[in-house]
Design an enzyme around this catalytic site. Structure first.
Site, mmCIF file in Angstrom:
data_model
loop_
_atom_site.group_PDB
_atom_site.id
_atom_site.type_symbol
_atom_site.label_atom_id
_atom_site.label_comp_id
_atom_site.label_asym_id
_atom_site.label_seq_id
_atom_site.Cartn_x
_atom_site.Cartn_y
_atom_site.Cartn_z
ATOM 1 N N TYR A 161 -2.070 -0.860 10.472
ATOM 2 C CA TYR A 161 -2.135 -1.040 9.015
ATOM 3 C C TYR A 161 -0.836 -0.586 8.354
ATOM 4 O O TYR A 161 -0.253 -1.293 7.531
ATOM 5 C CB TYR A 161 -3.333 -0.264 8.450
ATOM 6 N N SER A 184 0.863 -1.194 0.000
ATOM 7 C CA SER A 184 0.000 0.000 0.000
ATOM 8 C C SER A 184 0.894 1.237 0.000
ATOM 9 O O SER A 184 2.048 1.178 0.448
ATOM 10 C CB SER A 184 -0.862 0.013 1.279
#
Ligand SMILES: NC(=O)c1ccc[n+]([C@@H]2O[C@H](COP(=O)([O-])OP(=O)(O)OC[C@H]3O[C@@H](n4cnc5c(N)ncnc54)[C@H](O)[C@@H]3O)[C@@H](O)[C@H]2O)c1
Length: 246
Positions: free
Chosen positions: A151, A138
């Protein structure tokens, strides 16, 4: 037909980026095995695309035994030439409010799960002539963003696991790369209200969210033989998000 006759496992293939990648694999001549928790959606995709080309296998990537069973079933169905290691969950919590359970759940799925799937892939591929692995990282593996402690940590870990595995396998006909999407219009963003969504859009120099198919296109390239000299790399597919301020 860049994936003709290739068998590819897609974890998290029942939704969003994973689903788009399953569709891309089939369009490029390959077969796909969906490893996901969502049986209804996984089976519906297999039924729509053809059960001779797509198989759903109920899999929790956190469970090593289920991951091993996924690889065994996929090997029998179509062989395992490639793996898109994509299953993941979103999580927005201020760091001071992030409980042990919040932290652990995200790390378990988004980091430890990625390792368990990659480890199973290596065990299979080392004995079967090689293959290609693409891990889903990501932009938040590259940048910090408030309220995403677990995350961001997990995705940073995914980037570096990718490099480490690539170093271990570079002479063994296995390539290991990652894709780093910007914000993509999938169910993972469904919890956002309109203001937050528009805020995310404005952060991308292209002034839009990515579409799952745009991540699938990059992933298919990295899985294909066209990427034969690429290993240990991360491909940012983010509408310019990480390039600078527009
Ligand atoms: N959508 C975005 O903005 C974005 C941005 C960057 C990275 N990503 C990453 O892309 C990947 C896919 O996300 P998405 O946006 O398509 O989300 P999504 O919610 O549409 O799909 C995720 C899929 O993973 C499955 N899944 C969740 N936990 C699992 C587990 N333990 N075992 C097996 N399957 C599991 C879900 O059932 C679902 O089908 C994730 O790794 C996510 O972190 C997404």
């Amino acid at each position: 037909m860049r994936l003709k006759d290739k068998g590819i496992i897609v974890t998290g293939g029942a939704s969003g980026i994973g689903e788009a990648t399953v569709r891309k694999i089939v369009n490029e001549g390959g077969k796909a095995v969906i490893g996901d928790l969502d049986a209804d959606q996984g089976k519906a995709i297999a039924s729509e695309l053809g059960e001779d080309r797509v198989l759903y296998v109920h899999t929790n990537v956190v469970d090593s035994h289920e991951v091993q069973a996924l690889f065994q079933t996929a090997a029998d169905f179509c062989g395992v030439d490639g793996v898109f290691n994509n299953a993941g969950i979103g999580a927005i919590t201020p760091s001071d409010e992030c409980s042990d359970e919040d932290w652990q759940q995200v790390i378990d799925i988004n980091l430890t799960g990625v390792f368990k799937v990659a480890r199973a892939a290596l065990r299979h591929m080392l004995g079967n002539g090689g293959g290609a692995i693409v891990n889903c990282a990501s932009i938040l593996g590259h940048l910090g963003q408030s309220q995403t402690p677990a995350y961001s940590a997990a995705k940073g870990g995914v980037l570096n696991i990718t490099r480490t595995l690539a170093m271990e396998t570079a002479t063994r006909n296995i390539r290991v790369n990652s894709v780093s999407p910007g914000y993509v219009d999938t169910p993972i963003l469904s919890a956002l209200d309109e203001e937050s969504r528009n805020g995310l859009i404005s952060l991308h120099p292209m002034k839009r969210l990515g579409q799952p198919e745009e991540i699938a296109n990059a992933t298919a390239f990295l899985l294909s033989d066209e990427a034969s000299f690429i290993t240990g790399a991360d491909l940012l597919v983010d509408g310019g998000f990480t390039a600078g301020k527009s």
